[in-house]
Each structure stands twice: as structure tokens, then as C-alpha cells.
Write a protein that holds these residues in place. Structure first.
Motif, PDB file in Angstrom:
ATOM      1  N   LEU A  16       0.816  -1.162  -0.048  1.00  0.00           N
ATOM      2  CA  LEU A  16       0.044  -0.077  -0.137  1.00  0.00           C
ATOM      3  C   LEU A  16       0.769   1.125   0.082  1.00  0.00           C
ATOM      4  O   LEU A  16       0.615   2.159  -0.575  1.00  0.00           O
ATOM      5  CB  LEU A  16      -1.022   0.090   1.259  1.00  0.00           C
ATOM      6  CG  LEU A  16      -1.876   1.296   1.389  1.00  0.00           C
ATOM      7  CD1 LEU A  16      -2.759   1.182   0.231  1.00  0.00           C
ATOM      8  CD2 LEU A  16      -2.440   1.083   2.697  1.00  0.00           C
ATOM      9  N   LEU A  17       1.755   1.078   0.628  1.00  0.00           N
ATOM     10  CA  LEU A  17       2.875   2.321   0.891  1.00  0.00           C
ATOM     11  C   LEU A  17       3.311   2.738  -0.701  1.00  0.00           C
ATOM     12  O   LEU A  17       3.829   3.685  -0.803  1.00  0.00           O
ATOM     13  CB  LEU A  17       4.019   2.282   1.861  1.00  0.00           C
ATOM     14  CG  LEU A  17       3.361   2.461   3.294  1.00  0.00           C
ATOM     15  CD1 LEU A  17       4.601   1.943   4.400  1.00  0.00           C
ATOM     16  CD2 LEU A  17       2.886   3.799   3.651  1.00  0.00           C
ATOM     17  N   TRP A  57       2.086   2.078  -3.312  1.00  0.00           N
ATOM     18  CA  TRP A  57       0.942   2.526  -4.369  1.00  0.00           C
ATOM     19  C   TRP A  57       0.410   3.860  -4.171  1.00  0.00           C
ATOM     20  O   TRP A  57       0.066   4.771  -5.155  1.00  0.00           O
ATOM     21  CB  TRP A  57      -0.386   1.472  -4.321  1.00  0.00           C
ATOM     22  CG  TRP A  57       0.002   0.601  -5.214  1.00  0.00           C
ATOM     23  CD1 TRP A  57       0.411  -0.730  -4.871  1.00  0.00           C
ATOM     24  CD2 TRP A  57      -0.386   0.368  -6.396  1.00  0.00           C
ATOM     25  NE1 TRP A  57       0.425  -1.588  -5.859  1.00  0.00           N
ATOM     26  CE2 TRP A  57      -0.003  -0.744  -7.016  1.00  0.00           C
ATOM     27  CE3 TRP A  57      -0.846   1.387  -7.521  1.00  0.00           C
ATOM     28  CZ2 TRP A  57      -0.289  -1.346  -8.200  1.00  0.00           C
ATOM     29  CZ3 TRP A  57      -0.998   1.172  -8.692  1.00  0.00           C
ATOM     30  CH2 TRP A  57      -0.732  -0.300  -9.261  1.00  0.00           C
ATOM     31  N   ILE A  58       0.616   4.565  -2.929  1.00  0.00           N
ATOM     32  CA  ILE A  58       0.371   5.765  -2.654  1.00  0.00           C
ATOM     33  C   ILE A  58       0.973   6.820  -3.571  1.00  0.00           C
ATOM     34  O   ILE A  58       0.386   7.615  -4.248  1.00  0.00           O
ATOM     35  CB  ILE A  58       0.655   6.199  -1.152  1.00  0.00           C
ATOM     36  CG1 ILE A  58      -0.506   5.453  -0.040  1.00  0.00           C
ATOM     37  CG2 ILE A  58       0.569   7.736  -0.809  1.00  0.00           C
ATOM     38  CD1 ILE A  58      -0.221   5.503   1.208  1.00  0.00           C
ATOM     39  N   PRO A  59       2.121   7.062  -3.709  1.00  0.00           N
ATOM     40  CA  PRO A  59       2.738   7.960  -4.752  1.00  0.00           C
ATOM     41  C   PRO A  59       2.289   7.781  -6.053  1.00  0.00           C
ATOM     42  O   PRO A  59       2.282   8.911  -6.785  1.00  0.00           O
ATOM     43  CB  PRO A  59       4.319   7.743  -4.390  1.00  0.00           C
ATOM     44  CG  PRO A  59       4.571   7.014  -3.360  1.00  0.00           C
ATOM     45  CD  PRO A  59       3.351   6.358  -3.218  1.00  0.00           C
ATOM     46  N   ILE A  84      -0.514   6.680  -6.963  1.00  0.00           N
ATOM     47  CA  ILE A  84      -1.968   7.155  -6.948  1.00  0.00           C
ATOM     48  C   ILE A  84      -1.962   8.784  -7.223  1.00  0.00           C
ATOM     49  O   ILE A  84      -2.658   9.419  -7.940  1.00  0.00           O
ATOM     50  CB  ILE A  84      -2.694   6.871  -5.638  1.00  0.00           C
ATOM     51  CG1 ILE A  84      -2.814   5.417  -5.944  1.00  0.00           C
ATOM     52  CG2 ILE A  84      -4.074   7.678  -5.536  1.00  0.00           C
ATOM     53  CD1 ILE A  84      -3.511   4.595  -4.671  1.00  0.00           C
ATOM     54  N   PHE A  85      -0.987   9.524  -6.402  1.00  0.00           N
ATOM     55  CA  PHE A  85      -1.084  10.902  -6.518  1.00  0.00           C
ATOM     56  C   PHE A  85      -0.545  11.463  -7.984  1.00  0.00           C
ATOM     57  O   PHE A  85      -0.490  12.362  -8.344  1.00  0.00           O
ATOM     58  CB  PHE A  85      -0.030  11.562  -5.637  1.00  0.00           C
ATOM     59  CG  PHE A  85      -0.854  11.339  -4.164  1.00  0.00           C
ATOM     60  CD1 PHE A  85      -2.217  11.827  -4.072  1.00  0.00           C
ATOM     61  CD2 PHE A  85      -0.430  10.719  -3.279  1.00  0.00           C
ATOM     62  CE1 PHE A  85      -2.725  11.907  -2.830  1.00  0.00           C
ATOM     63  CE2 PHE A  85      -0.938  10.792  -1.632  1.00  0.00           C
ATOM     64  CZ  PHE A  85      -2.205  11.360  -1.552  1.00  0.00           C
TER      65      PHE A  85
END
Length: 55
Positions: free
Chosen positions: A22-23, A25-27, A29-30
Motif C-alpha cells: 500500500l505504501l 502505491w500511494i505515490p 496514485i498521486f
């Protein structure tokens, strides 16, 4: 009793990997909306350039 402990350890490891995934994928997604805007601007620029090349 030991089977439950092993199962809990496996589940705990899986939860850690899920959190790490998940960590990562966060960048992404932004950055996706920024990439889309850049691709649209480049596409429009190429379209305008090809129109002026035809004149």
C-alpha cells in the motif's frame, strides 16, 4: 495450540506485506493525475504542431 500460533504468524507477515505494498502505491496514485495532464498537453501540442505543419 501450535497450529494457531503458526497461522497467526503467517497472517501477521501477510499484513506487513500488504502495508508495504500500500505504501508503494500511494505515490503512484498521486502521480497519475499529473501524468494524465502532461499526456493531454503533449497530445494537444502535437495536434497543433501537425496542423501548422500542414499549412
Amino acid at each position: 495450540m501450535r497450529r494457531k500460533n503458526k497461522r497467526r504468524k503467517r497472517e501477521n507477515r501477510q499484513e506487513k506485506w500488504d502495508a508495504l505494498e500500500l505504501l508503494t502505491w500511494i505515490p503512484e496514485i498521486f502521480m497519475l493525475p499529473v501524468r494524465l495532464v502532461v499526456w493531454l498537453i503533449r497530445g494537444v501540442g502535437r495536434l497543433i504542431g501537425s496542423i501548422f505543419d500542414g499549412i
